[in-house]
Design an enzyme around this catalytic site. Structure first.
Site, PDB file in Angstrom:
ATOM      1  N   CYS A  37     -10.844   5.776  28.626  1.00 42.94           N
ATOM      2  CA  CYS A  37     -10.027   5.677  29.844  1.00 42.94           C
ATOM      3  C   CYS A  37      -8.755   4.910  29.522  1.00 42.94           C
ATOM      4  O   CYS A  37      -8.484   3.841  30.090  1.00 42.94           O
ATOM      5  CB  CYS A  37     -10.813   4.982  30.946  1.00 42.94           C
ATOM      6  SG  CYS A  37     -12.327   5.845  31.401  1.00 42.94           S
ATOM      7  N   ASP A  38      -7.984   5.431  28.612  1.00 41.49           N
ATOM      8  CA  ASP A  38      -6.778   4.756  28.134  1.00 41.49           C
ATOM      9  C   ASP A  38      -5.706   5.794  27.870  1.00 41.49           C
ATOM     10  O   ASP A  38      -5.964   6.813  27.218  1.00 41.49           O
ATOM     11  CB  ASP A  38      -7.085   3.968  26.853  1.00 41.49           C
ATOM     12  CG  ASP A  38      -6.025   2.931  26.528  1.00 41.49           C
ATOM     13  OD1 ASP A  38      -4.853   3.329  26.357  1.00 41.49           O
ATOM     14  OD2 ASP A  38      -6.357   1.733  26.448  1.00 41.49           O
ATOM     15  N   GLU A  93      -6.806  -2.860  -7.671  1.00 40.08           N
ATOM     16  CA  GLU A  93      -7.598  -2.891  -6.441  1.00 40.08           C
ATOM     17  C   GLU A  93      -7.305  -1.641  -5.625  1.00 40.08           C
ATOM     18  O   GLU A  93      -6.834  -1.699  -4.494  1.00 40.08           O
ATOM     19  CB  GLU A  93      -7.281  -4.168  -5.652  1.00 40.08           C
ATOM     20  CG  GLU A  93      -7.545  -5.445  -6.430  1.00 40.08           C
ATOM     21  CD  GLU A  93      -7.108  -6.706  -5.700  1.00 40.08           C
ATOM     22  OE1 GLU A  93      -6.719  -6.606  -4.515  1.00 40.08           O
ATOM     23  OE2 GLU A  93      -7.148  -7.788  -6.316  1.00 40.08           O
ATOM     24  N   SER A  94      -7.575  -0.494  -6.211  1.00 44.33           N
ATOM     25  CA  SER A  94      -7.198   0.795  -5.619  1.00 44.33           C
ATOM     26  C   SER A  94      -8.253   1.256  -4.620  1.00 44.33           C
ATOM     27  O   SER A  94      -8.986   2.222  -4.858  1.00 44.33           O
ATOM     28  CB  SER A  94      -6.997   1.830  -6.725  1.00 44.33           C
ATOM     29  OG  SER A  94      -6.030   1.395  -7.660  1.00 44.33           O
ATOM     30  N   GLY A  95      -8.318   0.580  -3.493  1.00 40.23           N
ATOM     31  CA  GLY A  95      -9.339   0.898  -2.501  1.00 40.23           C
ATOM     32  C   GLY A  95      -9.115   2.221  -1.802  1.00 40.23           C
ATOM     33  O   GLY A  95     -10.023   3.046  -1.680  1.00 40.23           O
ATOM     34  N   ARG A  96      -7.900   2.442  -1.318  1.00 37.94           N
ATOM     35  CA  ARG A  96      -7.584   3.673  -0.583  1.00 37.94           C
ATOM     36  C   ARG A  96      -7.833   4.902  -1.454  1.00 37.94           C
ATOM     37  O   ARG A  96      -8.420   5.891  -1.001  1.00 37.94           O
ATOM     38  CB  ARG A  96      -6.122   3.622  -0.135  1.00 37.94           C
ATOM     39  CG  ARG A  96      -5.708   4.765   0.775  1.00 37.94           C
ATOM     40  CD  ARG A  96      -4.209   4.713   1.037  1.00 37.94           C
ATOM     41  NE  ARG A  96      -3.802   3.479   1.690  1.00 37.94           N
ATOM     42  CZ  ARG A  96      -3.756   3.289   2.995  1.00 37.94           C
ATOM     43  NH1 ARG A  96      -4.104   4.272   3.807  1.00 37.94           N
ATOM     44  NH2 ARG A  96      -3.356   2.147   3.508  1.00 37.94           N
ATOM     45  N   GLY A 155      -2.072  -0.129  -3.949  1.00 37.38           N
ATOM     46  CA  GLY A 155      -0.804   0.598  -3.899  1.00 37.38           C
ATOM     47  C   GLY A 155      -0.887   2.030  -4.369  1.00 37.38           C
ATOM     48  O   GLY A 155       0.007   2.833  -4.079  1.00 37.38           O
ATOM     49  N   SER A 176       0.832  -1.199   0.000  1.00 39.11           N
ATOM     50  CA  SER A 176       0.000   0.000   0.000  1.00 39.11           C
ATOM     51  C   SER A 176       0.871   1.255   0.000  1.00 39.11           C
ATOM     52  O   SER A 176       2.038   1.229   0.397  1.00 39.11           O
ATOM     53  CB  SER A 176      -0.898  -0.014   1.235  1.00 39.11           C
ATOM     54  OG  SER A 176      -1.854   1.014   1.181  1.00 39.11           O
TER      55      SER A 176
END
Length: 698
Positions: free
Chosen positions: A548-549, A391-394, A342, A305
């Site tokens: 609460c972290d 597969e250019s999802g982003r 990517g 990616s």
């Protein structure tokens, strides 16, 4: 009396006392306000402008063509990219107002945080990707077409997938699945898609997954089973014969090519997925023995990616193209090259080639590199040009989603350490032990020399001495508070003028739920106010969430900054201070969990209104889970909880002599309504009557 006059009077009184000397700190210097940026530092608050905010928050770098700062000082949405007409621009603050306004006033009455989706922007992203490949194919004289697929793992939201199928249908846009549930939703959504759209089945597979993929083939979906492991071949052969379905298969090649950085670590020869050349040859041989070599039609690979440069793209595509040509030579019926994901997003606007959150190329440069490299190698090998898929999802879904949240208060790290007067400091100094008094004299000497760094060093040392004394019982709590005040006084006086204290801005949000990639991988997103951008920000802020972290905070921002330029909350006239997280449409919702039982935000879909300049239509509002939904997700039983509360109220009423069942009923009923309440903070609420959200139980 001014602060400087008070300082002189106090210093005169202290000087008359035979005790330790007071360091000559000057508190009259005017500190510069944030940001200390060469492009904006010389502007006073009265000279500030929206364009300076655009520069400050780097909107000019990461925003185009969808986001800008308008003349009102608010974020403006351009849903059609460069093709957006001025009358089609949407003011993001106006959306926030409409979402949060009461229903009685024409709003939705929803509380932050909420996600705003812009389907028109998603459509534009798909069209831009297709257009860029089409142009590269035409200019390079490439002999095949492009048809992409969307990897549903990026965001499995039903409405997003349905939009992608609808908008992508004219150019055969398909889907990629990596699990059985994803394959089911992909099949369902593609029922309304192009019959030529690819349905690519990636991921590790068992017999059920492969059976489902083969059934999808039987149902006339253009399904391709991509082998991630050599063992999957035997299952495909066995099940295809049993079901009497001729499969179409592909192989995922484990390339040698990889890129540096976090997102390249999953690629290369040691990558998690894919087949080595030896394994690919085994599959070819086995398919040939079974008379199924014609079923092998697709080559898939993934470099990683956020590929930073086109040089890496060219290197990976070149290696894959040679494998493709070799498969053709071996007799496979090859038709498609799936170049995987990517295609990167420039999250910080830097156009840097050595960053995990930026890329040094345009969409057009990326597509030209892919097409040119494939054409060149196939021509040299006299191989017919394959169909190109990606597969250019982003790059597809990141832009069309904006997460809006509200800051509900702020505080300085040193806000509880009040600056004491010099007389109070003198009384504290007289009570020091010998080692601390010696450290104080070092501090005084450094202050007389004007040595700020040494002065700060001794102030820190003095504070540590006194903390140890307090732990040993040698100092009172009043004396410890005095040393905190002295330390704060020294720090402010001796620091650089531009070094303002960093305030903590508490946001009505869960980082773990809404920004999991920041917490998990350190990924950065553009975050900024969506309004008041015609005003100069005068504070530095670190954002802290509701959980609460200790990890529930954003300590790094784009550009490597450790704080964010923000406005003072007290100066906000309408009582709300909204921030937006941009470019977060991929992965964040899919990976977010329910840490601290804070669930997904509300979601609103917005489209521009053609007949109303600057207008918009909220086409749907999807409520996030309520408290009961979240409890049920962790296998608790909300109805059983309420019944237990009711019994407890009845028992307590009987013990206390309360025979009035109305009191018990009201108490139990109030608790029941809390189960259906919004889990995040709300600006106003009536006890026992929290607003109902989510699915509800009663």
């Amino acid at each position: 009396m001014s602060a400087l006059e008070q300082f002189i009077d106090d210093a005169t009184l202290v000087a008359s006392a035979p005790s330790l000397p007071v360091p000559p700190f000057c508190f009259g210097a005017k500190a510069k306000v944030f940001p200390d940026n060469a492009a904006v530092a010389n502007y006073e608050k009265s000279d500030w402008s929206p364009s300076l905010s655009s520069t400050l928050y780097r909107v000019d770098g990461w925003g185009p063509p969808y986001f800008a700062v308008n003349s009102s000082g608010n974020i403006s949405i351009r849903p059609h990219g460069k093709e957006t007409m001025p009358s089609q621009e949407i003011d993001l603050l106006e959306i926030a107002k409409k979402v949060t306004e009461p229903v009685s006033s024409g709003g939705l009455g929803l509380c932050p945080p909420f996600i705003v989706r812009f389907p028109e922007m998603l459509k534009h992203r798909l069209e831009s990707l297709q257009s860029a490949f089409d142009s590269a194919i035409a200019s390079q004289g490439y002999g095949a077409h492009y048809q992409g697929v969307f990897p549903v793992k990026c965001n499995q939201d039903r409405f997003i997938i349905e939009d992608i199928v609808k908008f992508g249908s004219p150019f055969r846009f398909g889907l990629e699945a990596g699990s059985k549930p994803e394959l089911l939703l992909a099949m369902h959504c593609l029922c309304k898609g192009s019959p030529e759209a690819l349905l690519v089945c990636n991921g590790f597979k068992d017999a059920e997954y492969i059976s489902l993929a083969l059934i999808a083939r039987k149902l006339a979906f253009n399904t391709v089973v991509v082998f991630e492991q050599e063992e999957e071949l035997d299952l495909v052969i066995e099940l295809s014969k049993k079901l009497d379905i001729r499969p179409v298969v592909g192989v995922r090649a484990k390339l040698r090519t990889r890129h540096s950085g976090h997102y390249g670590s999953t690629s290369g020869e040691k990558g998690k997925f894919g087949l080595t050349t030896t394994q690919i040859l085994h599959i070819v041989k086995k398919l040939e023995q079974e008379g199924m070599l014609d079923c092998l039609q697709l080559l898939h690979f993934h470099i990683g990616s956020q590929i930073p440069t086109t040089a890496v793209v060219a290197d990976g595509v070149s290696e894959a193209a040679q494998i493709y040509c070799e498969l053709v030579r071996l007799g496979a019926n090859m038709r498609v090259v799936d170049i995987g994901g990517g295609l990167g997003i420039d999250y910080d606007g830097s156009k840097a080639s050595d960053s995990d959150v930026s890329v040094s190329y345009t969409l057009e440069e990326y597509t030209e590199t892919v097409v040119k490299t494939l054409r060149s190698i196939c021509d040299k090998r006299s191989v017919t040009h394959p169909v190109i898929s990606s597969e250019s999802g982003r790059a597809t879904v990141s832009h069309h989603t904006v997460l809006i949240f509200e800051v509900f208060n702020s505080s300085s790290r040193d806000s509880n350490a009040a600056e004491s007067s010099l007389l109070e400091q003198q009384r504290f100094l007289d009570g020091l032990r010998a080692d601390a008094r010696a450290e104080y004299m070092n501090l005084f000497s450094a202050a007389m020399r004007g040595d700020n760094n040494t002065c700060l060093h001794h102030a820190n040392q003095l504070k540590q001495h006194c903390i140890r004394q307090f732990k040993q019982g040698a100092l009172s709590i009043e004396q410890l508070a005095a040393v905190d005040g002295l330390h704060l006084m020294v720090s402010k006086a001796a620091s650089e003028p531009s070094s303002l204290p960093v305030h903590t801005y508490r946001m009505n949000l869960s980082i773990f739920t809404s920004i999991p990639n920041y917490w998990g991988t350190g990924h950065l997103f553009p975050i900024m106010p969506i309004h008041r951008l015609d005003q100069r920000p005068t504070m530095r802020g670190m954002l802290s969430d509701l959980t609460c972290d200790s990890d529930g905070k954003l300590a790094t921002y784009i550009g490597g900054e450790s704080s964010l330029p923000l406005h003072e909350l007290d100066g906000n006239k309408n009582g709300h201070y909204y921030l937006g997280l941009f470019l977060g449409g991929a992965y964040e919702e899919a990976q977010g969990q329910i840490h601290n039982l804070f669930g997904a935000p509300n979601v609103v879909r917005v489209e521009s209104e053609a007949d109303n300049p600057g207008g918009f239509i909220m086409t749907s509002a999807l409520l996030g889970p309520n408290s009961g939904d979240l409890l049920q997700a962790m296998r608790h039983e909300p109805k059983a909880m309420v019944e237990a509360f009711r019994r407890r109220a009845e028992e307590l009423g009987a013990v206390g002599g309360n025979q009035d069942g109305l009191v018990t009923e009201a108490l139990a009923g109030g608790l029941a309504r809390f189960v259906s309440s919004w889990p995040y903070l709300m600006a106003t609420s009536t006890w026992g009557m929290p607003p109902v959200t989510g699915n509800g139980f009663f």
